[in-house]
Design a protein around this motif. Structure first.
Motif, mmCIF file in Angstrom:
data_model
loop_
_atom_site.group_PDB
_atom_site.id
_atom_site.type_symbol
_atom_site.label_atom_id
_atom_site.label_comp_id
_atom_site.label_asym_id
_atom_site.label_seq_id
_atom_site.Cartn_x
_atom_site.Cartn_y
_atom_site.Cartn_z
ATOM 1 N N LYS A 36 0.822 -1.217 0.000
ATOM 2 C CA LYS A 36 0.000 0.000 0.000
ATOM 3 C C LYS A 36 0.855 1.265 0.000
ATOM 4 C CE LYS A 36 -3.747 -0.725 -0.020
ATOM 5 N NZ LYS A 36 -4.578 -1.206 -1.158
ATOM 6 N N ALA A 37 2.074 1.163 0.539
ATOM 7 C CA ALA A 37 2.960 2.327 0.591
ATOM 8 C C ALA A 37 4.389 1.862 0.837
ATOM 9 C CB ALA A 37 2.523 3.306 1.687
ATOM 10 N N GLY A 38 5.324 2.777 0.610
ATOM 11 C CA GLY A 38 6.732 2.484 0.869
ATOM 12 C C GLY A 38 7.524 3.772 0.835
ATOM 13 N N ASN A 39 8.796 3.673 1.141
ATOM 14 C CA ASN A 39 9.609 4.884 1.058
ATOM 15 C C ASN A 39 10.479 4.841 -0.194
ATOM 16 O OD1 ASN A 39 11.554 3.011 1.938
ATOM 17 N ND2 ASN A 39 12.694 4.567 3.062
ATOM 18 N N GLU A 40 11.171 5.936 -0.440
ATOM 19 C CA GLU A 40 11.951 6.082 -1.664
ATOM 20 C C GLU A 40 13.063 5.041 -1.763
ATOM 21 O OE1 GLU A 40 15.520 7.165 -3.750
ATOM 22 O OE2 GLU A 40 15.301 7.419 -1.574
ATOM 23 N N VAL A 41 13.677 4.675 -0.615
ATOM 24 C CA VAL A 41 14.756 3.681 -0.621
ATOM 25 C C VAL A 41 14.211 2.324 -1.083
ATOM 26 C CG1 VAL A 41 16.446 2.446 0.794
ATOM 27 C CG2 VAL A 41 16.020 4.875 1.207
ATOM 28 N N PHE A 42 13.049 1.943 -0.574
ATOM 29 C CA PHE A 42 12.418 0.681 -0.958
ATOM 30 C C PHE A 42 12.196 0.649 -2.474
ATOM 31 C CE2 PHE A 42 8.066 -1.405 -1.378
ATOM 32 C CZ PHE A 42 8.574 -2.685 -1.488
ATOM 33 N N TRP A 50 6.863 2.961 -9.196
ATOM 34 C CA TRP A 50 5.831 2.974 -8.154
ATOM 35 C C TRP A 50 4.566 2.265 -8.610
ATOM 36 C CZ3 TRP A 50 6.638 3.422 -3.329
ATOM 37 C CH2 TRP A 50 7.611 4.284 -2.810
ATOM 38 N N GLU A 51 4.181 2.462 -9.860
ATOM 39 C CA GLU A 51 2.933 1.836 -10.324
ATOM 40 C C GLU A 51 3.034 0.308 -10.368
ATOM 41 O OE1 GLU A 51 4.901 3.788 -14.039
ATOM 42 O OE2 GLU A 51 4.580 4.261 -11.913
ATOM 43 N N GLU A 52 4.271 -0.210 -10.438
ATOM 44 C CA GLU A 52 4.465 -1.658 -10.401
ATOM 45 C C GLU A 52 4.442 -2.188 -8.977
ATOM 46 O OE1 GLU A 52 7.420 -2.389 -14.194
ATOM 47 O OE2 GLU A 52 8.275 -1.513 -12.373
ATOM 48 N N LEU A 53 4.861 -1.368 -8.012
ATOM 49 C CA LEU A 53 4.922 -1.800 -6.618
ATOM 50 C C LEU A 53 3.565 -1.693 -5.924
ATOM 51 C CD1 LEU A 53 8.284 -0.201 -5.401
ATOM 52 C CD2 LEU A 53 7.787 -2.639 -5.595
ATOM 53 N N LEU A 54 2.946 -0.528 -6.026
ATOM 54 C CA LEU A 54 1.693 -0.302 -5.301
ATOM 55 C C LEU A 54 0.592 -1.188 -5.857
ATOM 56 C CD1 LEU A 54 1.858 3.594 -4.990
ATOM 57 C CD2 LEU A 54 2.542 1.871 -3.310
ATOM 58 N N GLY A 55 -0.029 -1.942 -4.944
ATOM 59 C CA GLY A 55 -1.074 -2.884 -5.351
ATOM 60 C C GLY A 55 -0.550 -4.266 -5.689
ATOM 61 N N ALA A 56 0.768 -4.426 -5.669
ATOM 62 C CA ALA A 56 1.373 -5.734 -5.950
ATOM 63 C C ALA A 56 1.640 -6.478 -4.643
ATOM 64 C CB ALA A 56 2.682 -5.552 -6.714
ATOM 65 N N PRO A 57 1.654 -7.816 -4.686
ATOM 66 C CA PRO A 57 2.005 -8.566 -3.471
ATOM 67 C C PRO A 57 3.468 -8.332 -3.120
ATOM 68 C CG PRO A 57 1.844 -10.030 -5.359
ATOM 69 C CD PRO A 57 1.356 -8.697 -5.824
ATOM 70 N N HIS A 58 3.768 -8.311 -1.820
ATOM 71 C CA HIS A 58 5.137 -8.024 -1.378
ATOM 72 C C HIS A 58 6.127 -9.069 -1.882
ATOM 73 C CE1 HIS A 58 8.229 -6.281 1.233
ATOM 74 N NE2 HIS A 58 7.374 -5.311 1.510
ATOM 75 N N LYS A 59 5.625 -10.252 -2.214
ATOM 76 C CA LYS A 59 6.522 -11.301 -2.709
ATOM 77 C C LYS A 59 7.078 -10.970 -4.091
ATOM 78 C CE LYS A 59 2.874 -14.265 -4.593
ATOM 79 N NZ LYS A 59 2.233 -15.603 -4.483
ATOM 80 N N SER A 296 8.825 15.668 2.258
ATOM 81 C CA SER A 296 8.536 16.082 0.888
ATOM 82 C C SER A 296 7.805 14.988 0.126
ATOM 83 C CB SER A 296 9.843 16.420 0.165
ATOM 84 O OG SER A 296 9.608 16.657 -1.203
ATOM 85 N N GLN A 297 6.822 15.397 -0.691
ATOM 86 C CA GLN A 297 6.085 14.464 -1.543
ATOM 87 C C GLN A 297 6.769 14.270 -2.893
ATOM 88 O OE1 GLN A 297 2.526 13.011 0.407
ATOM 89 N NE2 GLN A 297 3.257 12.609 -1.628
ATOM 90 N N ASP A 298 7.879 14.974 -3.127
ATOM 91 C CA ASP A 298 8.471 15.000 -4.470
ATOM 92 C C ASP A 298 8.855 13.617 -4.983
ATOM 93 O OD1 ASP A 298 8.165 17.693 -4.301
ATOM 94 O OD2 ASP A 298 10.293 18.156 -3.957
ATOM 95 N N ALA A 299 9.331 12.729 -4.088
ATOM 96 C CA ALA A 299 9.801 11.413 -4.526
ATOM 97 C C ALA A 299 8.685 10.370 -4.541
ATOM 98 C CB ALA A 299 10.927 10.942 -3.615
ATOM 99 N N TYR A 300 7.457 10.797 -4.256
ATOM 100 C CA TYR A 300 6.363 9.841 -4.092
ATOM 101 C C TYR A 300 5.173 10.183 -4.981
ATOM 102 C CZ TYR A 300 9.118 8.797 0.037
ATOM 103 O OH TYR A 300 10.147 8.470 0.877
ATOM 104 N N PRO A 301 4.446 9.164 -5.395
ATOM 105 C CA PRO A 301 3.219 9.438 -6.154
ATOM 106 C C PRO A 301 2.140 10.002 -5.238
ATOM 107 C CG PRO A 301 3.412 7.091 -5.688
ATOM 108 C CD PRO A 301 4.688 7.732 -5.219
ATOM 109 N N ASP A 302 1.095 10.555 -5.828
ATOM 110 C CA ASP A 302 0.017 11.165 -5.050
ATOM 111 C C ASP A 302 -0.693 10.156 -4.159
ATOM 112 O OD1 ASP A 302 0.613 13.557 -6.233
ATOM 113 O OD2 ASP A 302 -0.945 13.406 -7.776
ATOM 114 N N GLU A 309 1.929 8.274 6.523
ATOM 115 C CA GLU A 309 2.883 7.194 6.812
ATOM 116 C C GLU A 309 3.725 7.532 8.035
ATOM 117 O OE1 GLU A 309 2.444 4.414 5.274
ATOM 118 O OE2 GLU A 309 1.029 5.343 3.872
ATOM 119 N N ILE A 310 4.161 8.790 8.128
ATOM 120 C CA ILE A 310 4.946 9.215 9.293
ATOM 121 C C ILE A 310 4.109 9.098 10.562
ATOM 122 C CG2 ILE A 310 6.040 11.205 10.399
ATOM 123 C CD1 ILE A 310 7.016 12.058 7.622
ATOM 124 N N ALA A 311 2.843 9.506 10.468
ATOM 125 C CA ALA A 311 1.960 9.441 11.639
ATOM 126 C C ALA A 311 1.761 7.992 12.086
ATOM 127 C CB ALA A 311 0.614 10.086 11.313
#
Length: 412
Positions: A36-42, A50-59, A296-302, A309-311
């Motif tokens: 559902k989410a991740g950081n820039e390093v991941f 990002w579009e390949e990661l989000l919504g994909a299984p972690h495996k 910053s949101q610059d490295a992340y999709p909307d 995530e920080i909260a």
């Protein structure tokens, strides 16, 4: 030239993908382990958009070298609500691999995972273990049996439970990583490391003390043999042997209560210390992740709300810290119980000292006939001194634990 090694199937490369030791990974999934989410390093190290990661299984990033037994163990623990740390070999989209020490914890909506780069020698030992597990799985071993192979290896390393091992592994990796980064360990973390090392020394001292105790188990029987040979004048020795047998029986019960089994005094305090250490280090990893996430949101999709995530991470870190405080209370309670148990043993040792003195008196009164008894006295002198020395060291180590617990209380 392609990064892929043609000798390896399914786009797997033998080369390791590099990232900085100070970089930490973050990802959040739902209960089905869908990202559902991740950081820039991941995202960057995995190599997927990002579009390949989000919504994909972690495996999606799972490396084929990873034995199924590790994930069997991981999911069994997560389903039971247990935060879990494990060494994991992942795969980039290009096929190259990278290792992480992953901390995975259940949340209300799914799971969060923070990962650091493992840089200690322990990783190589685990890598060799995983290779053996994978070979067994390829030969037909089930994931459950493979997980038991992992548990057996952990026990063979001297860890009673996976909880104890993961605590040791996380602290070891965090320490090694801090050294590479030129940072000293936070004082709170250092206190837990000092306590875990103290309790490991307690085990060594208690184990050797038990061996010394076993060495004098035959003394009452030898006394009875001597008494029978001395006939009428052997009465006092026979009485001493009966008294000694009773004391050894009480000491045997103490040993079982103190160091034997999962419910012994030692197991309780060791478990409390290791779990407190794990929670404290896990909290430190999450604090670092919070700081490194950036705002910053610059490295992340909307679709990724950085503030959210920080909260969530902050709330989870605070929960870990509260659990650390709770574990400190357990350590304090078990340390007091531990101290009372050691005092009981001291009383038994004092009783042995009285018996040894009576043996010396009888040996002297029997002149040459008491030469065999003198040999027993010499044996008692040697063994009792070792027991007393080791018992004193155990008491010193428990004082280290109690002092560090009090210092941690003042820090939190």
């Amino acid at each position: 030239m392609s990064e892929l090694d043609p000798a390896f199937p399914s786009g797997v490369s033998k080369s390791e993908a590099t990232f900085q030791v100070n970089e930490a990974f973050y990802s959040r999934t739902d209960k089905r382990a869908v990202i559902k989410a991740g950081n820039e390093v991941f995202q960057r190290v995995a190599g997927h958009e990002w579009e390949e990661l989000l919504g994909a299984p972690h495996k999606l990033i799972r490396h084929p070298d990873m034995p199924k037994g590790v994930f069997h163990m991981l999911w069994e623990r997560l389903k039971a609500g247990k935060p879990t740390g494990a060494y994991v070999k992942n795969r980039r989209i290009c096929g190259r691999f990278y290792w992480v020490y992953a901390l995975v914890a259940p949340t209300e909506d799914g799971y969060i995972s923070t990962r650091i780069k493992p840089v200690s020698s322990l990783r190589a030992e685990v890598e060799a273990l995983y290779a053996g597990m994978l070979k067994h799985e390829q030969d037909g071993m089930s994931a459950a049996d493979s997980a038991e192979t992992l548990q057996k290896w952990i026990r063979d390393q001297g860890f009673a439970t996976y909880d104890n091992f993961q605590s040791h592994a996380l602290a070891t990796e965090f320490e090694a990583r801090s050294r590479q980064m030129g940072r000293s360990l936070d004082p709170m973390l250092q206190r837990f490391v000092d306590m875990s090392r103290a309790i490991a020394e307690v085990w060594d001292e208690a184990d050797r003390m038990t061996e010394a105790f076993k060495a004098i188990r035959t003394v009452p029987m030898n006394m009875r043999i001597i008494a029978s040979r001395l006939e009428n004048v052997g009465g006092p020795i026979s009485a001493i042997s009966v008294n000694y047998s009773q004391m050894l029986e009480e000491m045997s019960t103490w040993v079982k209560t103190f160091v034997e089994g999962d419910d012994c005094v030692f197991a309780h305090i060791r478990s409390a210390i290791f779990m407190g250490q794990f929670l404290c280090f896990a909290s430190a990893v999450e604090r670092e992740m919070i700081t490194g996430f950036g705002t910053s949101q610059d490295a992340y999709p909307d679709t990724i709300d950085v503030a959210r995530e920080i909260a969530e991470l902050t709330e989870h870190e605070q929960r870990f810290m509260q659990q650390t405080i709770d574990r400190l209370s357990s350590v304090e309670r078990e340390a007091r119980r531990f101290a009372h148990s050691v005092l009981d043993m001291k009383r038994y040792v004092t009783g042995l000292s009285s018996t040894r003195m009576m043996c010396k008196i009888e040996s002297a009164s029997l002149s040459e006939s008491g030469s065999s008894l003198a040999g027993i006295v010499e044996q008692l002198d040697s063994c009792q001194q070792e027991i007393e020395d080791r018992l004193a060291r155990v008491m010193d180590l428990n004082a280290v634990i109690q002092n560090n617990t009090a210092l941690l209380r003042s820090m939190i």
